[in-house]
Structures are given as C-alpha cells and as structure tokens.
Design a protein around this motif. Structure first.
Motif: not given
Length: 215
Positions: A67-77, A84-98
């Motif tokens: 609820r507090a987030a305001d970006d269209e893409v949200v990650c949970f960690l 490792d938060p660095a793994d979020l880059v590769a994990l988020a890629a397919p969602v960001l790419a649609g």
C-alpha cells in the motif's frame, strides 16, 4: 523505479548490509512490524522509507508495504541478509519488460543456509501446487516481483505466513504468467529465521499455508 518492500521484525544487525547492497534504481521500503531493537532508526539512517505496521504478521507487513509503494512494479525481499538484493535486477527484468506478471526467486542455497525441515516443507507445498494444477514451481521463496496494481487487484486476504502462497494461488487463478529465476541463498545475518529457523516456526508456516490451500 521499482519499490522493494522489506518486512522487518528486529533486523537492526542485518539491515545495513541489505540496504547498502540495494541496486541503483530500486527504492527500499522497510515495514517495521513492531521491532524493539531500533530497526526503524537503522533503516532511516541507510536511506530507506520506513512504514510502521503494528499488526503483527508477515502478510500484514507485506500488505502495508504494498500500500505504501507507488511505483508500478513492486519487489518483496527478506531483510535478514539471506538474499542478495543485487539479484532483484535479473528477477525484475521479465516483469519490467512485460513478458511476465509474477517473477519468483528460486533459491540456490549455500551449505547449511536452509534448514532441512524448512526445505522439506517448501518442496512439499510446491509439489502440492503442481499436483492440484495450480502452478509448477520449485520454490515458494520470499524474493518476488509483480505489478503493484495487479497485486492489489488479487485482493490477498492472508496476513500471516500464508501470504506468499496465497499470492501464487490467486495469480495462477487469474492466469498470470509466472516465471522463476535462480537467486542465491545464504545463512541469515545472525540468529535463526523467525519464520523457518526452527521446527516450530516451520510448522506454523505450513499451517498457515495449508489453510490457504484448503480455502
């Protein structure tokens, strides 16, 4: 920039390492779920947005962060240093790419990082999801990425440890494209996990998730 929700209960020791490794362009939102060790203060000192959620429960903290987030893409960690938060880059890629609606981190664990009882319970739940034709997964891990509006539309109800499983079940029912990507998993930064660090914690988690399956 994707928002990263980190549910926190007494993780002051681990937070500096987690927050300093947050990838550029990913904004951390720490949800303090009643910490007594100064976790909120540490989070602010390391540049995170802090949200207080007094109602105890993993799902309650995750929902408050959503609820507090305001970006269209949200990650949970998890905030305990096991991921490792660095793994979020590769994990988020397919969602960001649609090309995916929900991306789940499939944990590749270092020796001794994942207690046998937690690993066994996780595999059993993943098997049950496949057996029921819900989704074929190898892990129900805590690192995940999805659309904020999409998650809100799923209307998740669980506020305890059934939250991660309910997200997958409802996403599958909504015919979301679900993908898995490998992520590293190491021993948490000090102490045992409050979720699956003990047999009792694992039993409690399985009980909550079983309630979701039964529903």
């Amino acid at each position: 920039m994707p928002d990263v929700v980190l549910p926190v209960l007494n993780e002051a020791a681990a937070l500096p390492g987690v927050l300093t490794r947050m990838p550029a362009g990913f904004r951390p939102i720490v949800v303090d779920n009643g910490s007594t060790d100064g976790s909120a203060r540490v989070a602010v000192q390391h540049g995170a947005i802090v949200v207080a959620e007094p109602s105890r429960g993993f799902g309650a903290a995750c929902f408050a962060g959503l609820r507090a987030a305001d970006d269209e893409v949200v990650c949970f960690l998890d905030a305990d240093g096991s991921l490792d938060p660095a793994d979020l880059v590769a994990l988020a890629a397919p969602v960001l790419a649609g090309t995916a609606d929900l991306a789940l981190g499939a944990r590749v664990a270092e020796a001794g990082a994942w207690p046998w009882h937690a690993r066994l319970a996780n595999r059993a739940l993943a098997f049950e999801l496949g057996r029921r034709g819900v989704a074929r997964l190898t892990d129900l891990g805590p690192m995940r990425v999805a659309s904020r509006q999409g998650l809100l539309a799923l209307d998740l109800q669980d506020r305890r440890f059934g939250w991660p499983l309910e997200m997958v079940v409802r996403a599958a029912q909504a015919e979301w494209r679900i993908v898995e990507r490998p992520v590293g998993y190491r021993a948490r930064a000090g102490g045992r996990s409050k979720v699956t660090g003990t047999v009792r914690g694992t039993v409690r988690t399985v009980r909550d998730m079983s309630r979701v399956l039964a529903a």
